[in-house]
Design a protein around this motif. Structure first.
Motif, PDB file in Angstrom:
ATOM      1  N   THR A  47      30.413  39.722  32.191  1.00 37.97           N
ATOM      2  CA  THR A  47      30.688  40.787  33.165  1.00 37.97           C
ATOM      3  C   THR A  47      30.615  40.273  34.600  1.00 37.97           C
ATOM      4  O   THR A  47      31.114  40.928  35.516  1.00 37.97           O
ATOM      5  N   GLU A  48      30.026  39.098  34.791  1.00 36.07           N
ATOM      6  CA  GLU A  48      29.911  38.532  36.135  1.00 36.07           C
ATOM      7  C   GLU A  48      31.050  37.586  36.480  1.00 36.07           C
ATOM      8  O   GLU A  48      31.055  36.984  37.548  1.00 36.07           O
ATOM      9  N   ILE A  49      32.030  37.447  35.570  1.00 37.23           N
ATOM     10  CA  ILE A  49      33.154  36.541  35.815  1.00 37.23           C
ATOM     11  C   ILE A  49      34.406  37.370  36.088  1.00 37.23           C
ATOM     12  O   ILE A  49      34.793  38.215  35.281  1.00 37.23           O
ATOM     13  N   ASP A  50      35.027  37.138  37.189  1.00 34.86           N
ATOM     14  CA  ASP A  50      36.194  37.926  37.592  1.00 34.86           C
ATOM     15  C   ASP A  50      37.387  37.632  36.689  1.00 34.86           C
ATOM     16  O   ASP A  50      37.675  36.482  36.368  1.00 34.86           O
ATOM     17  N   GLY A  51      38.078  38.689  36.273  1.00 37.12           N
ATOM     18  CA  GLY A  51      39.320  38.541  35.521  1.00 37.12           C
ATOM     19  C   GLY A  51      39.181  38.386  34.030  1.00 37.12           C
ATOM     20  O   GLY A  51      40.182  38.320  33.312  1.00 37.12           O
ATOM     21  N   VAL A  52      37.959  38.342  33.517  1.00 34.95           N
ATOM     22  CA  VAL A  52      37.757  38.150  32.071  1.00 34.95           C
ATOM     23  C   VAL A  52      37.791  39.488  31.332  1.00 34.95           C
ATOM     24  O   VAL A  52      38.306  39.602  30.226  1.00 34.95           O
ATOM     25  N   ASN A  53      37.215  40.511  31.940  1.00 40.18           N
ATOM     26  CA  ASN A  53      37.299  41.890  31.467  1.00 40.18           C
ATOM     27  C   ASN A  53      36.646  42.164  30.106  1.00 40.18           C
ATOM     28  O   ASN A  53      37.279  42.722  29.200  1.00 40.18           O
ATOM     29  N   PRO A  54      35.373  41.822  29.930  1.00 34.73           N
ATOM     30  CA  PRO A  54      34.679  42.275  28.720  1.00 34.73           C
ATOM     31  C   PRO A  54      34.443  43.785  28.729  1.00 34.73           C
ATOM     32  O   PRO A  54      34.100  44.368  27.698  1.00 34.73           O
ATOM     33  N   GLU A  55      34.655  44.406  29.886  1.00 32.11           N
ATOM     34  CA  GLU A  55      34.446  45.855  29.990  1.00 32.11           C
ATOM     35  C   GLU A  55      35.337  46.636  29.032  1.00 32.11           C
ATOM     36  O   GLU A  55      34.964  47.716  28.570  1.00 32.11           O
ATOM     37  N   CYS A  56      36.523  46.094  28.698  1.00 30.76           N
ATOM     38  CA  CYS A  56      37.408  46.831  27.790  1.00 30.76           C
ATOM     39  C   CYS A  56      36.766  46.978  26.413  1.00 30.76           C
ATOM     40  O   CYS A  56      36.937  48.002  25.741  1.00 30.76           O
ATOM     41  N   VAL A  57      35.976  45.981  26.002  1.00 30.68           N
ATOM     42  CA  VAL A  57      35.260  46.069  24.726  1.00 30.68           C
ATOM     43  C   VAL A  57      34.124  47.088  24.839  1.00 30.68           C
ATOM     44  O   VAL A  57      33.927  47.922  23.952  1.00 30.68           O
TER      45      VAL A  57
END
Length: 320
Positions: A47-57
């Motif tokens: 969640t601290e890395i830009d553009g990876v988007n684990p938030e969708c999970v």
């Protein structure tokens, strides 16, 4: 700011993997439990890395099983504080974590927002310049991480924390958006303060209106705080008073505007997808009708003695 992945290719690959994982988690309790049990620390770190988007999970899990995401309210608020950043996906996650929960979670969010070092963690409209800027943005395609998305999610979060009918949460939410402002937004968010109407994209306009209708219901209608419900009844700022519109429509009340939205829904057979059919359905069935039902079943005396109000109420019920 958020950390940046060393390789743009790796970042894109991880984002794609998370999209697939979110699809697998959707409506799958077994998969949701497996992901949290085995991969929560990884989600936490990414969640601290830009553009990876684990938030969708996380959003896919929170929509079905928010109880699995223990500690994520504090984690999400901590991200906002650490990076002095508010993302629409973080606000959406907080909202899903408090919907249909006990009263502890909404108060936890309220307390956390109040303790943030950010000057203003939620994006609301409190000025003429802000009103006009929002109207202009409604005419442009919305960006996933843009201001309009943050604004809509801010209002949705305030509605969610107030839905528990906790007076403290409702009073906190009312400090951001007044009843008058909410009604004006529902009636004429696409009209600038100069009276000029912008060519708003209907899907965005309907989403914005739905957010504010849910906010009205949760904060001002479904409340035991007398002064909040009195705002709805006020002859100067309530449902039955003239709302902010263009110069040729100054006499339109909030209730009249709500009736017009219901009538639009009855004509949906002549509308196409570009006219926001699904968003209009959400506005009417998930927001407007529940709010009107709550209002008209209120034990308090409603201001229906005026002939104009009675006629509007009859037309409104016929449209419903």
């Amino acid at each position: 700011s958020l950390r940046v992945a060393k390789s743009s290719g790796l970042r894109a690959l991880m984002a794609s993997v998370y999209k697939v994982l979110a699809f697998l988690c959707w409506r799958s309790p077994h998969q949701q439990r497996a992901v949290i049990t085995q991969h929560e620390p990884t989600l936490w770190a990414h969640t601290e890395i830009d553009g990876v988007n684990p938030e969708c999970v996380l959003l896919a899990i929170a929509a079905d099983a928010p109880s699995l995401l223990k500690g994520w309210i504090h984690r999400t608020l901590g991200l906002m504080d650490k990076f002095r950043l508010v993302r629409p996906s973080w606000l959406r996650l907080l909202r899903l974590l408090v919907v249909n929960s006990d009263k502890d979670r909404p108060l936890m969010v309220v307390t956390g927002l109040q303790e943030l070092t950010l000057h203003q963690p939620l994006d609301v409209v409190n000025s003429r310049e802000g009103w006009d800027l929002r109207a202009e943005m409604l005419a442009e395609p919305s960006r996933e991480d843009g201001w309009l998305e943050r604004h809509i999610e801010s209002v949705e979060l305030l509605a969610a924390i107030s839905a528990s009918r906790n007076p403290a949460a409702q009073i906190y939410a009312s400090s951001f958006v007044s009843c008058r402002t909410a009604l004006d937004t529902i009636v004429s968010a696409d009209v600038k303060t100069t009276g000029d109407k912008v060519p708003a994209l209907l899907p965005q306009l309907y989403r914005l209106r739905a957010a504010y209708v849910r906010f009205l219901r949760a904060v001002y209608v479904k409340t035991e705080v007398r002064r909040l419900f009195d705002d709805v009844q006020s002859e100067h700022a309530g449902f039955w008073s003239p709302a902010r519109t263009g110069p040729d429509r100054q006499d339109k009340s909030g209730m009249t505007a709500l009736r017009e939205e219901l009538e639009k829904c009855s004509r949906m057979d002549v509308m196409g997808h570009e006219h926001g059919e699904s968003e209009l359905c959400e506005l009417v069935f998930d927001a407007l009708l529940p709010m009107l039902y709550t209002y008209f079943e209120a034990p308090e005396d409603l201001p229906l003695s005026e002939p104009g109000n009675r006629n509007t109420a009859v037309l409104l019920l016929e449209a419903a």
